[in-house]
Each structure stands twice: as C-alpha cells, then as structure tokens.
Motif scaffolding. Structure first.
Motif, short mmCIF file in Angstrom:
data_model
loop_
_atom_site.label_atom_id
_atom_site.label_comp_id
_atom_site.label_asym_id
_atom_site.label_seq_id
_atom_site.Cartn_x
_atom_site.Cartn_y
_atom_site.Cartn_z
N ASP A 117 -47.37 6.06 -16.44
CA ASP A 117 -45.98 6.51 -16.59
C ASP A 117 -44.98 5.36 -16.63
O ASP A 117 -43.84 5.54 -17.08
CB ASP A 117 -45.59 7.44 -15.44
CG ASP A 117 -46.39 8.72 -15.38
OD1 ASP A 117 -46.71 9.26 -16.46
OD2 ASP A 117 -46.69 9.17 -14.26
N ILE A 118 -45.37 4.20 -16.13
CA ILE A 118 -44.42 3.09 -15.96
C ILE A 118 -43.69 2.72 -17.26
O ILE A 118 -42.46 2.57 -17.25
CB ILE A 118 -45.10 1.86 -15.32
CG1 ILE A 118 -45.59 2.21 -13.91
CG2 ILE A 118 -44.17 0.66 -15.29
CD1 ILE A 118 -44.52 2.65 -12.92
N PRO A 119 -44.39 2.56 -18.40
CA PRO A 119 -43.65 2.22 -19.63
C PRO A 119 -42.59 3.27 -20.00
O PRO A 119 -41.49 2.91 -20.45
CB PRO A 119 -44.74 2.14 -20.70
CG PRO A 119 -45.99 1.82 -19.94
CD PRO A 119 -45.85 2.56 -18.62
N GLN A 120 -42.88 4.54 -19.78
CA GLN A 120 -41.91 5.58 -20.09
C GLN A 120 -40.72 5.55 -19.13
O GLN A 120 -39.57 5.74 -19.55
CB GLN A 120 -42.57 6.96 -20.07
CG GLN A 120 -43.56 7.17 -21.21
CD GLN A 120 -44.16 8.55 -21.17
OE1 GLN A 120 -43.46 9.51 -21.48
NE2 GLN A 120 -45.42 8.65 -20.77
N VAL A 121 -40.99 5.31 -17.85
CA VAL A 121 -39.89 5.23 -16.89
C VAL A 121 -39.01 4.02 -17.22
O VAL A 121 -37.78 4.13 -17.26
CB VAL A 121 -40.43 5.15 -15.44
CG1 VAL A 121 -39.29 4.91 -14.45
CG2 VAL A 121 -41.19 6.43 -15.08
N ALA A 122 -39.63 2.88 -17.51
CA ALA A 122 -38.87 1.68 -17.87
C ALA A 122 -38.06 1.91 -19.14
O ALA A 122 -36.93 1.41 -19.27
CB ALA A 122 -39.80 0.49 -18.03
N THR B 279 -38.80 -2.14 -10.62
CA THR B 279 -38.30 -1.08 -9.75
C THR B 279 -39.30 0.07 -9.73
O THR B 279 -39.65 0.59 -8.67
CB THR B 279 -36.92 -0.59 -10.26
OG1 THR B 279 -36.03 -1.69 -10.36
CG2 THR B 279 -36.34 0.47 -9.35
N ALA B 280 -39.75 0.47 -10.93
CA ALA B 280 -40.71 1.57 -11.04
C ALA B 280 -42.07 1.16 -10.46
O ALA B 280 -42.72 1.95 -9.77
CB ALA B 280 -40.85 2.00 -12.49
N VAL C 32 -31.32 -6.79 -13.94
CA VAL C 32 -31.08 -6.87 -12.50
C VAL C 32 -31.59 -5.59 -11.82
O VAL C 32 -32.45 -5.62 -10.95
CB VAL C 32 -29.58 -7.09 -12.18
CG1 VAL C 32 -29.35 -7.15 -10.67
CG2 VAL C 32 -29.08 -8.36 -12.85
N TYR C 33 -31.04 -4.46 -12.24
CA TYR C 33 -31.44 -3.17 -11.67
C TYR C 33 -30.98 -2.04 -12.57
O TYR C 33 -29.84 -2.06 -13.01
CB TYR C 33 -30.81 -2.99 -10.29
CG TYR C 33 -31.23 -1.70 -9.62
CD1 TYR C 33 -32.42 -1.61 -8.91
CD2 TYR C 33 -30.45 -0.57 -9.74
CE1 TYR C 33 -32.82 -0.42 -8.33
CE2 TYR C 33 -30.84 0.63 -9.16
CZ TYR C 33 -32.02 0.69 -8.45
OH TYR C 33 -32.42 1.87 -7.88
N PRO C 34 -31.85 -1.06 -12.79
CA PRO C 34 -33.27 -1.03 -12.46
C PRO C 34 -34.09 -1.71 -13.56
O PRO C 34 -33.66 -1.80 -14.70
CB PRO C 34 -33.60 0.46 -12.39
CG PRO C 34 -32.68 1.08 -13.40
CD PRO C 34 -31.42 0.23 -13.36
N THR C 35 -35.25 -2.18 -13.17
CA THR C 35 -36.16 -2.84 -14.11
C THR C 35 -37.52 -2.18 -14.01
O THR C 35 -37.76 -1.34 -13.13
CB THR C 35 -36.31 -4.34 -13.77
OG1 THR C 35 -36.94 -4.44 -12.48
CG2 THR C 35 -34.96 -5.06 -13.75
#
Length: 174
Positions: free
Chosen positions: A9-14, A43-44, A37-40
């Motif tokens: 899921d990380i690429p989709q959240v990013a 972060t996920a 800086v935020y979110p990156t």
C-alpha cells in the motif's frame, strides 16, 4: 473496506500525499504541509513499521489512509484539553488522515473517522484526540460536523514545518 496497511500500500499512500501537496502548491487546497518535509513516503513507512497504518480501499485502490495509535505528540501538552485528566491508557489518536483528491466529496473522510471511533471503543479508549493545521478548513469543518471540539491552537514547529498553528481536537465517546 478499512484495514491495516501493508507494504504494497505504501506507493499508493505516498501518491495520495503527493496529490494533496500538488493541490496545495497550485492553490487548490490549504493543509499546511511542505513537500519533502511532511508527509513523505517515510511517514507511511514509519506507520507501517509501527503497525498503526490503516487504509480505506475503494474499487481495489487505496483511497484514504491514516495512522491510529495512542501516541500523543509533545505539542499536545500545550493544549487546554476539555478532558485533561483522561487516563493515557484510554486516549486514542488519529494522525495524518488523508483522502485521495480523486475521492473528495464521497464521504470517505467521515467513513474513516467513524472507523477510528469504533476502533478506539474496541480498544477501551473513549477519549479521542487529533490535530490539524488552522489552514486546513476542510478538515476543521469535517471534524466539527462529526462532534469534535477544538480545545485550542498551539503555535509550534510541527513535523519539521515552521510557524504551524496546530488545532488540537478532542471528543469523548459514550
């Protein structure tokens, strides 16, 4: 469907973070974030590693995400909470709720907050806390509509971003 996040899921959240940041840079949204800086993606990844990343899947894609845990950020110490004596063990916190701009206006933010509330109750936490930037009027309206009280605004450097006016919100579930 809302579920625990996975590595896949990380690429989709990013990408959701990126789309929101792009909207802010074009003046189409105001959330108070800063690219790089935020979110990156980190972060996920940090939320995933802690086991606190949740995603809302819609039509086979991640349409919303957030971190849910009991960790109150240090800035919360400066907020005049309505329930200042709530036991730490009974407080649940929602962090970095994002809805993909392609899904705005479809009730996914409300659905996610309702999930958060039920998750908190299921874990013995009737006291809910979260925060947003004063600039993020869309989030502030959503949270007010869902019964969250703005306990106060804390000026701070937040997640590496200077001059943030952090709105601290809370709600007690019955």
């Amino acid at each position: 469907m809302i579920r625990k996040g996975t590595r896949e899921d990380i690429p989709q959240v990013a990408a959701i973070y990126d789309r929101i940041l792009a909207q802010e840079e074009r003046g189409q949204a105001s959330v108070g974030w800063a690219r790089g800086v935020y979110p990156t993606e980190q972060t996920a990844l940090d939320s995933l590693a802690a086991g606190t990343l949740f995603v809302l899947e819609q039509d086979g894609t991640v349409a919303a995400a957030a971190k849910i845990d009991q960790n109150q950020v240090s800035e919360y110490a400066g907020a005049p909470w309505r329930y200042p004596d709530a036991p730490e063990s009974q407080i649940m916190v929602l962090h970095t709720l994002v809805v993909d701009p392609d899904w705005n206006g479809k009730g996914l933010g409300t659905q996610f907050v309702r999930f958060y509330e039920q998750y908190a109750l299921d874990h013995g936490c009737p006291y809910l806390r979260m925060d947003t930037n004063t600039k993020n009027m869309a989030a502030r309206k959503l949270y007010a509509r869902l019964g969250y009280w703005e306990s106060g605004i804390v000026p701070c450097v937040f997640n590496g971003i200077s001059n943030v006016q952090l709105v601290c919100l809370e709600k007690k579930l019955h």
